[in-house]
Design a protein around this motif. Sequence first.
Motif, PDB file in Angstrom:
ATOM      1  N   SER A 162      43.021  30.820 -19.209  1.00 17.89           N
ATOM      2  CA  SER A 162      43.488  29.517 -18.726  1.00 17.89           C
ATOM      3  C   SER A 162      44.348  28.927 -19.831  1.00 17.89           C
ATOM      4  N   LYS A 163      45.050  27.849 -19.524  1.00 14.87           N
ATOM      5  CA  LYS A 163      45.922  27.249 -20.532  1.00 14.87           C
ATOM      6  C   LYS A 163      45.125  26.642 -21.691  1.00 14.87           C
ATOM      7  N   TYR A 164      43.800  26.510 -21.510  1.00 18.97           N
ATOM      8  CA  TYR A 164      42.954  25.939 -22.555  1.00 18.97           C
ATOM      9  C   TYR A 164      42.250  26.996 -23.403  1.00 18.97           C
ATOM     10  N   ARG A 165      42.258  28.240 -22.956  1.00 15.60           N
ATOM     11  CA  ARG A 165      41.522  29.300 -23.644  1.00 15.60           C
ATOM     12  C   ARG A 165      42.427  30.013 -24.644  1.00 15.60           C
ATOM     13  N   LYS A 166      42.302  29.654 -25.923  1.00 13.52           N
ATOM     14  CA  LYS A 166      43.229  30.139 -26.939  1.00 13.52           C
ATOM     15  C   LYS A 166      42.578  31.092 -27.939  1.00 13.52           C
ATOM     16  N   TYR A 167      41.368  31.557 -27.641  1.00  8.24           N
ATOM     17  CA  TYR A 167      40.717  32.536 -28.504  1.00  8.24           C
ATOM     18  C   TYR A 167      41.331  33.910 -28.245  1.00  8.24           C
ATOM     19  N   PRO A 168      41.809  34.604 -29.275  1.00  9.78           N
ATOM     20  CA  PRO A 168      42.535  35.871 -29.065  1.00  9.78           C
ATOM     21  C   PRO A 168      41.672  36.958 -28.435  1.00  9.78           C
ATOM     22  N   PHE A 169      42.309  37.776 -27.609  1.00 10.58           N
ATOM     23  CA  PHE A 169      41.637  38.923 -27.024  1.00 10.58           C
ATOM     24  C   PHE A 169      41.417  40.001 -28.074  1.00 10.58           C
ATOM     25  N   GLU A 170      40.267  40.687 -27.973  1.00 12.43           N
ATOM     26  CA  GLU A 170      39.941  41.803 -28.842  1.00 12.43           C
ATOM     27  C   GLU A 170      39.415  42.955 -27.990  1.00 12.43           C
ATOM     28  N   ILE A 171      39.559  44.164 -28.513  1.00 13.37           N
ATOM     29  CA  ILE A 171      39.079  45.346 -27.792  1.00 13.37           C
ATOM     30  C   ILE A 171      37.594  45.196 -27.466  1.00 13.37           C
ATOM     31  N   GLY A 172      37.235  45.506 -26.231  1.00 12.04           N
ATOM     32  CA  GLY A 172      35.849  45.458 -25.799  1.00 12.04           C
ATOM     33  C   GLY A 172      35.441  44.172 -25.117  1.00 12.04           C
ATOM     34  N   MET A 173      36.277  43.145 -25.190  1.00 17.03           N
ATOM     35  CA  MET A 173      35.955  41.893 -24.506  1.00 17.03           C
ATOM     36  C   MET A 173      35.983  42.091 -22.995  1.00 17.03           C
ATOM     37  N   ILE A 174      35.084  41.393 -22.311  1.00 18.04           N
ATOM     38  CA  ILE A 174      35.022  41.407 -20.858  1.00 18.04           C
ATOM     39  C   ILE A 174      35.488  40.051 -20.346  1.00 18.04           C
ATOM     40  N   VAL A 175      36.357  40.049 -19.343  1.00 22.94           N
ATOM     41  CA  VAL A 175      36.881  38.788 -18.811  1.00 22.94           C
ATOM     42  C   VAL A 175      37.133  38.952 -17.307  1.00 22.94           C
ATOM     43  N   THR A 176      36.911  37.889 -16.557  1.00 25.26           N
ATOM     44  CA  THR A 176      37.228  37.955 -15.128  1.00 25.26           C
ATOM     45  C   THR A 176      38.701  37.641 -14.901  1.00 25.26           C
ATOM     46  N   ASP A 177      39.182  38.089 -13.771  1.00 28.91           N
ATOM     47  CA  ASP A 177      40.570  37.878 -13.333  1.00 28.91           C
ATOM     48  C   ASP A 177      40.467  37.370 -11.900  1.00 28.91           C
ATOM     49  N   GLU A 178      40.591  36.037 -11.711  1.00 27.54           N
ATOM     50  CA  GLU A 178      40.245  35.467 -10.409  1.00 27.54           C
ATOM     51  C   GLU A 178      41.152  34.310  -9.972  1.00 27.54           C
ATOM     52  N   PRO A 179      42.422  34.578  -9.756  1.00 28.18           N
ATOM     53  CA  PRO A 179      43.276  33.541  -9.177  1.00 28.18           C
ATOM     54  C   PRO A 179      42.866  33.247  -7.736  1.00 28.18           C
ATOM     55  N   GLY A 180      43.329  32.134  -7.214  1.00 27.80           N
ATOM     56  CA  GLY A 180      42.976  31.770  -5.841  1.00 27.80           C
ATOM     57  C   GLY A 180      43.982  30.809  -5.240  1.00 27.80           C
ATOM     58  N   TYR A 181      43.724  30.437  -4.020  1.00 30.44           N
ATOM     59  CA  TYR A 181      44.468  29.371  -3.350  1.00 30.44           C
ATOM     60  C   TYR A 181      43.564  28.781  -2.277  1.00 30.44           C
ATOM     61  N   TYR A 182      43.546  27.444  -2.190  1.00 27.16           N
ATOM     62  CA  TYR A 182      42.621  26.774  -1.292  1.00 27.16           C
ATOM     63  C   TYR A 182      43.385  25.692  -0.519  1.00 27.16           C
ATOM     64  N   LYS A 183      43.516  25.891   0.773  1.00 24.66           N
ATOM     65  CA  LYS A 183      44.153  24.908   1.637  1.00 24.66           C
ATOM     66  C   LYS A 183      43.063  24.044   2.246  1.00 24.66           C
TER      67      LYS A 183
END
Length: 215
Positions: free
Chosen positions: A110-131
């Motif tokens: 997110s635009k607020y998450r500025k901690y650098p990525f490192e090998i082995g990190m797990i992260v979700t990938d979950e864009p969306g749209y809600y009408k």
Amino acid sequence: PEEGKAAKMNNSEVYLLDNGGQYLDGTTDTTRVTHFGEPKDEEKECYTRVLLGNLDIELCKFPENRKYSGADLDVLARRHLWEAGLDFGHGTGHGVGYFNNVHEGPHGISKYRKYPFEIGMIVTDEPGYYKEGAFGIRIENILVVEKKLEGYLGFRNLTMVPYERKLLDHKLLNKNYINHINKYHQEVLNNLKPLLEKQGDKVALAYLEEKCKPL
């Protein structure tokens, strides 16, 4: 949901399921969207734009030693939506805890998450749209950070659940996206088919084979 107030499942609306669990070998957090009837063109366009943002995150490669974070990548998940004047009001991804919090930092997308990525990190990938008052779409996978090229990091998708082919707007998919989806679906089939065969679950296997057919 309160009795009498919850919507009933039907064949005319999008159905979104966000699910997960904590197991001895890891934690899952997955969201998929389906439709039990014939989706509207608007639903197909929105679903496809969300999926393209999801894939753009997954396929991204970035320099290893320059402290790239989720704040640098978040726009990739939104650009296809922005092209149509659409957006979503939450972060694109979060770290995943193991028998701790399912949402666990310090990293994320997110635009607020500025901690650098490192090998082995797990992260979700979950864009969306809600009408509002109509439908909601979110596509969520779990990714692991890996070395992709010399000096470059990227992601590998750990989630083995097919996408909803009837919600795809093929006009928005170029050859590279189609090839990637087909490759992913083949990987899903290769991983899950032996398990379903061992369990003797013919209904689930037939469903899986149908969903994983090449586009």
